[in-house]
Each structure stands twice: as structure tokens, then as C-alpha cells.
Motif scaffolding. Structure first.
Motif, PDB file in Angstrom:
ATOM      1  N   GLU A  28      76.997  53.319 124.551  1.00 36.36           N
ATOM      2  CA  GLU A  28      76.731  52.783 123.216  1.00 36.36           C
ATOM      3  C   GLU A  28      78.012  52.241 122.579  1.00 36.36           C
ATOM      4  O   GLU A  28      78.003  51.172 121.953  1.00 36.36           O
ATOM      5  N   ARG A  36      80.280  43.575 121.990  1.00 37.44           N
ATOM      6  CA  ARG A  36      79.614  42.679 121.044  1.00 37.44           C
ATOM      7  C   ARG A  36      80.570  42.246 119.939  1.00 37.44           C
ATOM      8  O   ARG A  36      80.592  41.081 119.541  1.00 37.44           O
ATOM      9  N   PRO A  90      75.684  43.881 126.535  1.00 33.79           N
ATOM     10  CA  PRO A  90      75.126  45.152 127.022  1.00 33.79           C
ATOM     11  C   PRO A  90      75.297  45.350 128.526  1.00 33.79           C
ATOM     12  O   PRO A  90      75.563  46.471 128.982  1.00 33.79           O
ATOM     13  N   THR A 117      79.095  48.988 124.260  1.00 31.85           N
ATOM     14  CA  THR A 117      78.234  47.876 123.849  1.00 31.85           C
ATOM     15  C   THR A 117      78.670  47.344 122.492  1.00 31.85           C
ATOM     16  O   THR A 117      78.779  46.126 122.283  1.00 31.85           O
TER      17      THR A 117
END
Length: 221
Positions: A203, A210, A91, A206
Motif C-alpha cells: 500500500e 503514484r 500499482p 503504491t
């Protein structure tokens, strides 16, 4: 006023080339790409349009050079941050990449034009020069990125940076719709179709980071 004095030395030619890019950037901040003309840029620099072709053969080549300038500044800012040391979580790295992009709206608006427009109507030699420049920047930044993000597989830094640009290219136009689409989205019931570019980019980045750090099936924080 048109300048009739020719830039003769390498230094003066480089300076004038920089002024052309400065004026192109100023117009780009005010207008859409179709509304920025070479004649307007030349006039602001004090050149005739034919004289401008001594520096940039086409509008696409000029804006490709402007893109390189702006992206170079983006890389410089990212490199400075990564060289401070320390590590990131997915993040926090996503936030850094998103912030560096959204605080540079001229670059964010230019990225969607790259593959479909700016890389066309240029010579093969100029295209090779451009790709070589991009590769040289990736070669510097990617290892810094990999060192700053534990769990990011070695050698995947260039892909992460490339995918970041792809997300910008897809999301930025949705966040800056045409006046007609903006009016349509204001109609009751269509608000869910509005895209907040800054939020959506954060978003999406992120999720991307990930996914690259944690293979499918593993939990990523």
C-alpha cells in the motif's frame, strides 16, 4: 574444528570470504542481530575469531557485506524483470517492488539496521566503497525503472529506489515486533496497531509511486 591452513591465493581468500558470509546468513536467518556473534560465525567456518578479522574488521563490516550481497541479488532480480520490456502502472510496479522484497526476508530484516548500525564502526574507506557500490547499482537500475513506468520524471529513479528502502526500514520492524509487544497486541482492543508488513509495504509503495508519477492535484491510477 578450527582450520589452521591459511588461505594464501586470492581465489582461496575469496572462497573463504564467501563461506563466512554464507554462515553469517545462516545464523541471521535464525537469530536476531545481537545474538549473532563473530565467534559463532568463525566456528562454523572453522576459523578462530582473530583469523576472521583478516576478512572483516568488525561485525558491522561483515553484515554490511552481507547486505550488499543480498541487495545485489534484489537488484539483479529487478533488472531481469525490467529488461523483459513492457510498461508498468504505479500499482503493478509497487507490487513488483514489494514482492521482490517480501520474498527475501533476510534482506528485509537487514535493511532497518543499515543507517543506524551497519554503516557505523566501519572505516571511511569502507563506507566510501559501499556508497560507490550502491551508486553503481542505481545507475544501472534507475534508467530501466524510468523506462518501465510512463510518467515517472527522468532522473527520479534513484529517489524511488531509495524511498523504497526507507519504507522497508520503517515498516519491517513494525511487522516483526518483540515477543512482549506481540503479546500486548494480542490483547483485546489493540489489534488495530498490528502491522502486516507485506500489505503495508504494498500500500505504501503504491502511494509513493503514484505520488512520484502524478503531481499533487492530478489523478493517478
Amino acid at each position: 574444528m578450527v582450520i589452521h591452513t591459511r588461505a594464501r591465493t586470492p581465489e582461496s581468500k575469496l572462497e573463504r570470504r564467501g563461506r563466512i558470509l554464507d554462515e553469517a546468513l545462516a545464523l541471521w536467518r535464525e537469530r536476531r542481530y545481537p545474538d549473532v556473534t563473530l565467534a559463532d560465525i568463525a566456528g562454523r567456518v572453522g576459523l578462530t575469531k582473530p583469523a576472521l578479522f583478516a576478512y572483516f574488521a568488525t561485525k558491522e563490516e561483515l553484515f554490511l557485506s552481507l547486505y550488499e550481497r543480498l541487495l545485489g541479488e534484489w537488484f539483479d532480480a529487478l533488472d531481469r524483470h525490467l529488461r523483459l520490456g513492457g510498461t508498468h502502472t504505479p500499482p503493478s510496479l509497487a507490487l513488483l517492488l514489494a514482492t521482490l522484497t517480501t520474498e527475501r526476508p533476510a534482506l528485509a530484516r537487514l535493511i532497518p539496521l543499515l543507517a543506524g548500525l551497519l554503516e557505523h564502526n566501519v572505516t571511511a574507506a569502507r563506507a566510501a566503497e559501499h556508497k560507490t557500490w550502491v551508486a553503481s547499482r542505481l545507475a544501472v537500475t534507475a534508467p530501466l525503472l524510468e523506462a518501465a513506468l510512463p510518467g515517472l520524471p527522468g532522473g527520479s529513479g534513484p529517489a524511488l529506489l531509495t524511498y523504497t528502502q526507507a519504507l522497508v526500514a520503517g515498516l519491517q520492524p513494525l511487522g516483526e515486533p518483540s515477543p512482549a509487544v506481540r503479546e500486548a497486541l494480542a490483547t483485546t482492543g489493540l489489534g488495530a496497531l498490528h502491522v502486516d508488513f507485506e500489505a503495508a509495504l504494498g500500500e505504501s509503495l503504491t502511494a509513493l509511486v503514484r505520488g512520484m508519477v502524478h503531481p499533487a492535484g492530478e489523478d493517478g491510477r
